[in-house]
Design an enzyme around this catalytic site. Structure first.
Site, PDB file in Angstrom:
ATOM      1  N   PHE A  66      49.733  -1.952  21.922  1.00 30.87           N
ATOM      2  CA  PHE A  66      49.953  -2.168  23.363  1.00 30.87           C
ATOM      3  C   PHE A  66      48.890  -3.116  23.937  1.00 30.87           C
ATOM      4  O   PHE A  66      49.199  -4.230  24.390  1.00 30.87           O
ATOM      5  CB  PHE A  66      49.963  -0.785  24.028  1.00 30.87           C
ATOM      6  CG  PHE A  66      49.721  -0.763  25.504  1.00 30.87           C
ATOM      7  CD1 PHE A  66      50.387  -1.631  26.359  1.00 30.87           C
ATOM      8  CD2 PHE A  66      48.832   0.169  26.051  1.00 30.87           C
ATOM      9  CE1 PHE A  66      50.163  -1.585  27.738  1.00 30.87           C
ATOM     10  CE2 PHE A  66      48.608   0.216  27.416  1.00 30.87           C
ATOM     11  CZ  PHE A  66      49.258  -0.673  28.256  1.00 30.87           C
ATOM     12  N   TYR A  81      39.241  12.843  18.668  1.00 36.40           N
ATOM     13  CA  TYR A  81      39.412  11.457  19.129  1.00 36.40           C
ATOM     14  C   TYR A  81      38.211  11.047  19.995  1.00 36.40           C
ATOM     15  O   TYR A  81      37.566  10.022  19.757  1.00 36.40           O
ATOM     16  CB  TYR A  81      40.719  11.326  19.916  1.00 36.40           C
ATOM     17  CG  TYR A  81      40.865  10.003  20.627  1.00 36.40           C
ATOM     18  CD1 TYR A  81      41.181   8.850  19.933  1.00 36.40           C
ATOM     19  CD2 TYR A  81      40.668   9.896  22.009  1.00 36.40           C
ATOM     20  CE1 TYR A  81      41.306   7.630  20.581  1.00 36.40           C
ATOM     21  CE2 TYR A  81      40.787   8.688  22.664  1.00 36.40           C
ATOM     22  CZ  TYR A  81      41.103   7.552  21.947  1.00 36.40           C
ATOM     23  OH  TYR A  81      41.211   6.335  22.598  1.00 36.40           O
ATOM     24  N   LYS A  88      35.086   8.247  19.184  1.00 32.96           N
ATOM     25  CA  LYS A  88      34.708   7.100  20.026  1.00 32.96           C
ATOM     26  C   LYS A  88      33.217   7.164  20.380  1.00 32.96           C
ATOM     27  O   LYS A  88      32.539   6.138  20.449  1.00 32.96           O
ATOM     28  CB  LYS A  88      35.566   7.075  21.298  1.00 32.96           C
ATOM     29  CG  LYS A  88      37.044   6.793  21.037  1.00 32.96           C
ATOM     30  CD  LYS A  88      37.257   5.373  20.544  1.00 32.96           C
ATOM     31  CE  LYS A  88      38.719   5.028  20.354  1.00 32.96           C
ATOM     32  NZ  LYS A  88      38.927   3.647  19.895  1.00 32.96           N
TER      33      LYS A  88
HETATM   34  P1  NAD Z   1      48.136   1.232  20.094  1.00 30.19           P
HETATM   35  O1  NAD Z   1      48.462   2.411  19.222  1.00 30.19           O
HETATM   36  O2  NAD Z   1      49.256   0.548  20.759  1.00 30.19           O
HETATM   37  O3  NAD Z   1      47.270   0.183  19.269  1.00 30.19           O
HETATM   38  C1  NAD Z   1      46.452   0.523  18.158  1.00 30.19           C
HETATM   39  C2  NAD Z   1      46.740  -0.474  17.062  1.00 30.19           C
HETATM   40  O4  NAD Z   1      45.878  -0.218  15.941  1.00 30.19           O
HETATM   41  C3  NAD Z   1      48.171  -0.370  16.540  1.00 30.19           C
HETATM   42  O5  NAD Z   1      48.768  -1.656  16.509  1.00 30.19           O
HETATM   43  C4  NAD Z   1      48.022   0.197  15.128  1.00 30.19           C
HETATM   44  O6  NAD Z   1      49.065  -0.200  14.257  1.00 30.19           O
HETATM   45  C5  NAD Z   1      46.650  -0.326  14.746  1.00 30.19           C
HETATM   46  N1  NAD Z   1      45.987   0.475  13.707  1.00 30.19           N
HETATM   47  C6  NAD Z   1      45.831   1.830  13.691  1.00 30.19           C
HETATM   48  N2  NAD Z   1      45.175   2.210  12.575  1.00 30.19           N
HETATM   49  C7  NAD Z   1      44.899   1.068  11.880  1.00 30.19           C
HETATM   50  C8  NAD Z   1      44.228   0.811  10.642  1.00 30.19           C
HETATM   51  N3  NAD Z   1      43.727   1.809   9.893  1.00 30.19           N
HETATM   52  N4  NAD Z   1      44.121  -0.478  10.229  1.00 30.19           N
HETATM   53  C9  NAD Z   1      44.650  -1.497  10.972  1.00 30.19           C
HETATM   54  N5  NAD Z   1      45.284  -1.302  12.144  1.00 30.19           N
HETATM   55  C10 NAD Z   1      45.412  -0.030  12.601  1.00 30.19           C
HETATM   56  O7  NAD Z   1      47.087   1.771  21.171  1.00 30.19           O
HETATM   57  P2  NAD Z   1      46.449   1.050  22.441  1.00 30.19           P
HETATM   58  O8  NAD Z   1      46.771   1.882  23.619  1.00 30.19           O
HETATM   59  O9  NAD Z   1      46.760  -0.385  22.466  1.00 30.19           O
HETATM   60  O10 NAD Z   1      44.895   1.263  22.134  1.00 30.19           O
HETATM   61  C11 NAD Z   1      44.017   0.215  21.732  1.00 30.19           C
HETATM   62  C12 NAD Z   1      42.604   0.760  21.730  1.00 30.19           C
HETATM   63  O11 NAD Z   1      42.245   1.192  23.053  1.00 30.19           O
HETATM   64  C13 NAD Z   1      42.398   1.978  20.822  1.00 30.19           C
HETATM   65  O12 NAD Z   1      41.136   1.870  20.194  1.00 30.19           O
HETATM   66  C14 NAD Z   1      42.404   3.150  21.788  1.00 30.19           C
HETATM   67  O13 NAD Z   1      41.667   4.243  21.288  1.00 30.19           O
HETATM   68  C15 NAD Z   1      41.749   2.517  23.007  1.00 30.19           C
HETATM   69  N6  NAD Z   1      42.074   3.196  24.283  1.00 30.19           N
HETATM   70  C16 NAD Z   1      43.332   3.105  24.806  1.00 30.19           C
HETATM   71  C17 NAD Z   1      43.597   3.749  26.026  1.00 30.19           C
HETATM   72  C18 NAD Z   1      44.959   3.675  26.671  1.00 30.19           C
HETATM   73  O14 NAD Z   1      45.132   4.247  27.779  1.00 30.19           O
HETATM   74  N7  NAD Z   1      45.951   3.004  26.084  1.00 30.19           N
HETATM   75  C19 NAD Z   1      42.591   4.486  26.680  1.00 30.19           C
HETATM   76  C20 NAD Z   1      41.334   4.560  26.083  1.00 30.19           C
HETATM   77  C21 NAD Z   1      41.074   3.888  24.897  1.00 30.19           C
END
Ligand code: NAD
Length: 341
Positions: free
Chosen positions: A27, A166, A170
């Site tokens: 995302f 989780y 972090k």
């Molecule tokens: P998402 O799941 O859409 O994106 C995560 C991506 O990482 C995915 O494309 C997945 O395929 C890839 N991935 C997972 N494990 C992997 C691995 N071992 N090797 C290679 N690729 C891998 O999630 P997002 O919402 O886009 O989150 C992105 C980052 O932001 C994450 O680190 C998440 O913890 C952090 N985050 C997101 C939010 C939110 O509200 N969306 C809030 C706080 C933190």
């Protein structure tokens, strides 16, 4: 768009850099990829497509033309593999690390796998970045590090007490980034995102996924289903603001290791959120009759209130969120309404 951010986008377009974006098919990663390619940057994306989607990449690449597509290469692989990370970091000036296990419930079921991806995976990215001499590492932390701290608004120097593997992963990443930066001299910036929402968000994802779920239900003429009495609050933040924070964190002059909250610095209750969605429905559905929300029992373990203090990122990086919650929701509802019409 804030003038500082606008100037930075113009300046990086004049002197393109090479970026590695892990989690580029997800995302947030797909939005960052789109912004970087539109700003003339060269991007390597690393993703194992576990929660990310090839369709997200297709959508981004369709919007940047032949020349933009030529500046992108995808490595499909796991961040825990040293050789994959070395290849991904080759020639990179900047690393933005987003790949992670992002689901809190899944982390509770599989804490060891969460640690392996989120902590071992991060260490693997750090090692490869160091070996290839990158200038800066920006990585996704989370408001989950605060857990159920009640010191609102949440400040970076306040109490951290994660309540899930989780959140703990972090926090561990933040400690490793600090030690890494001291040892290597490479600047690291951890961004504690609050509840991010926007296009391409998976409706089965984290807390902010109430937004795509409620939008879909409302456009079908169904009620929003609220856990609890709806007075819980969150600092919902549109993904465009999060991309701005990432670019500022990568480009603004910094040394050492840093942590910043990324949110709007405001809060909204679930009742207010559902009312905003309903208010934007006019003209998007044939009927003006909208069912009232349905309240169910509160979910065990849900945090009651969350609000970021964003004064640090505003003053140190010139962050100025440009999309309000209401604007972001209206934009999302128009996209969704067009898709289903
Ligand atoms: P998402 O799941 O859409 O994106 C995560 C991506 O990482 C995915 O494309 C997945 O395929 C890839 N991935 C997972 N494990 C992997 C691995 N071992 N090797 C290679 N690729 C891998 O999630 P997002 O919402 O886009 O989150 C992105 C980052 O932001 C994450 O680190 C998440 O913890 C952090 N985050 C997101 C939010 C939110 O509200 N969306 C809030 C706080 C933190």
């Amino acid at each position: 768009m804030s003038s500082n951010y606008e100037n930075i986008l113009k300046s990086i377009a004049r002197t393109p850099r090479r970026w590695l974006v892990t989690g580029c098919a997800g995302f947030i990663g797909s939005h960052l990829l789109a912004t970087l390619l539109r700003a003339g940057q060269h991007v390597t994306g690393l993703d194992d497509l576990s929660s990310g989607k090839r369709g997200n990449l297709d959508e981004v690449l369709a919007g940047v033309g032949e020349e933009g597509r030529a500046r992108f290469r995808l490595i499909e692989g796991d961040i825990r593999e040293a050789s994959v990370c070395r290849e991904a970091c080759r020639d990179a000036d900047m690393v933005v690390h987003l790949a992670a296990m992002v689901s809190v419930p899944l982390s509770l079921q599989e804490p060891e796998r969460c640690h392996s991806i989120n902590v071992d995976g991060f260490l693997s990215v750090l090692a490869a970045a160091r070996a290839s001499g990158v200038q800066r590492i920006v990585y996704a932390s989370s408001s989950a590090v605060y857990g159920d701290s009640s010191e609102m608004p949440l400040r970076e120097d306040g109490v951290v007490q994660p309540t899930s593997p989780y959140g703990a992963s972090k926090l561990a990443d933040e400690s490793h980034a600090e030690a890494f930066s001291r040892d290597s001299g490479i600047a690291t910036v951890g961004l504690r995102y609050f509840n991010v929402f926007g296009p391409r968000q998976d409706a089965d994802g984290g807390y902010a996924a109430v937004i795509p779920k409620w939008i879909a239900a409302s456009l079908r003429g169904e009620p929003c289903r609220i856990h609890g009495d709806g007075s819980s609050t969150r600092d919902f933040c549109h993904v465009a603001n999060v991309i701005q924070a990432n670019i500022l964190a990568a480009i603004e002059p910094l040394r050492g290791s840093h942590i910043f909250n990324v949110g709007l610095g405001s809060y909204m209750s679930l009742n207010e959120l559902s009312a905003i969605i309903v208010s934007h429905l006019h003209g998007m559905r044939p009927s003006d009759e909208h069912p009232n929300p349905i309240h169910g029992s509160a979910r065990l373990g849900d945090i009651v209130h969350s609000q970021a203090d964003v004064s640090k990122i505003r003053s140190q990086l010139g962050f100025e969120p440009s999309v309000t919650v209401s604007e972001g929701i209206e934009q999302l509802m128009r996209i969704r309404a067009d898709e289903i019409s």
